[in-house]
Design an enzyme around this catalytic site. Structure first.
Site, short mmCIF file in Angstrom:
data_model
loop_
_atom_site.label_atom_id
_atom_site.label_comp_id
_atom_site.label_asym_id
_atom_site.label_seq_id
_atom_site.Cartn_x
_atom_site.Cartn_y
_atom_site.Cartn_z
CG ASN A 171 -3.70 -2.45 6.77
OD1 ASN A 171 -3.58 -1.99 5.64
ND2 ASN A 171 -4.63 -3.32 7.10
CG HIS B 13 -5.49 -6.26 0.04
ND1 HIS B 13 -6.66 -6.25 0.76
CD2 HIS B 13 -5.68 -7.14 -0.99
CE1 HIS B 13 -7.53 -7.08 0.18
NE2 HIS B 13 -6.96 -7.62 -0.88
CE1 TYR C 215 -9.45 -3.10 0.26
CE2 TYR C 215 -8.64 -1.13 -0.82
CZ TYR C 215 -8.42 -2.27 -0.06
OH TYR C 215 -7.15 -2.55 0.41
CE LYS D 12 -3.90 -2.30 2.27
NZ LYS D 12 -4.95 -2.17 3.34
P1 CMP Z 1 -7.46 -4.66 3.61
O1 CMP Z 1 -7.01 -6.04 3.92
O2 CMP Z 1 -6.83 -3.98 2.47
O3 CMP Z 1 -9.03 -4.70 3.37
C1 CMP Z 1 -9.90 -3.65 3.75
C2 CMP Z 1 -9.18 -2.54 4.42
O4 CMP Z 1 -9.99 -1.63 5.11
C3 CMP Z 1 -8.28 -3.11 5.49
O5 CMP Z 1 -7.20 -3.78 4.90
C4 CMP Z 1 -7.93 -1.89 6.30
O6 CMP Z 1 -6.81 -1.20 5.79
C5 CMP Z 1 -9.17 -1.04 6.09
N1 CMP Z 1 -9.90 -0.94 7.33
C6 CMP Z 1 -10.47 -1.94 8.01
N2 CMP Z 1 -11.04 -1.46 9.12
C7 CMP Z 1 -10.80 -0.14 9.15
C8 CMP Z 1 -11.12 0.90 10.04
N3 CMP Z 1 -11.81 0.67 11.17
N4 CMP Z 1 -10.70 2.14 9.74
C9 CMP Z 1 -10.01 2.38 8.61
N5 CMP Z 1 -9.68 1.42 7.70
C10 CMP Z 1 -10.06 0.19 8.00
#
Ligand code: CMP
Length: 139
Positions: free
Chosen positions: A114, A117, A51, A11
């Protein structure tokens, strides 16, 4: 054991921190083989479509803003049980809950930013790989 393919995204936060190589080294060290790689900046439409399952979540707008703020690295990883094993190597979505030695423990700063993905199931992997890669790009 099943040979699988999964979609990985490094990311914008991971790319900004210049951690592409370190993260790929962790994946290769775990016998996950990148069979297709591209560095690109997602359009809003690409991020929203990717998404779409999260469209109703209150963090959706924030997620799309984040994913389009800078370049990402898109990869298809291949290996035995690649979907589950890659998720283990990534660690929990929330880095505060991620185990020692995982990518998110090392490189993620929050649940939103984070670092990586990964697809969560075979059907999702198929959709996600197809969202970004043509069949002819998978070697
Ligand atoms: P990802 O695995 O890319 O799939 C969905 C993404 O939404 C997840 O990783 C997080 O980065 C994001 N996400 C999930 N929960 C939250 C949250 N409470 N606030 C902001 N982003 C979120």
């Amino acid at each position: 054991m099943t040979m699988e393919r999964t979609l990985s995204i490094l990311k914008p936060d991971a790319v900004e921190k210049n951690k592409i190589g370190e993260i790929i080294a962790m994946l290769e060290g775990a016998s996950l083989r990148p069979i297709a790689i591209k560095r690109t900046r997602l359009t809003r439409a690409q991020a929203e479509g990717f998404y779409a399952v999260h469209r109703e979540r209150k963090f959706f707008g924030e997620l799309v803003e984040f994913m389009t703020r800078g370049p990402v690295v898109l990869m298809v990883l291949e290996g035995e049980n690649a979907i589950t094993r890659y998720r283990e190597i990534m660690g929990a979505t929330d880095p505060a809950k991620a185990a020692e030695g995982t990518v998110r423990k090392k490189y993620a700063s929050s649940i939103g930013e984070n670092a990586v993905h990964g697809s969560d199931a075979p059907e999702t992997a198929k959709f996600e790989i197809g969202w970004f890669f043509a069949g002819s790009e998978l070697g």
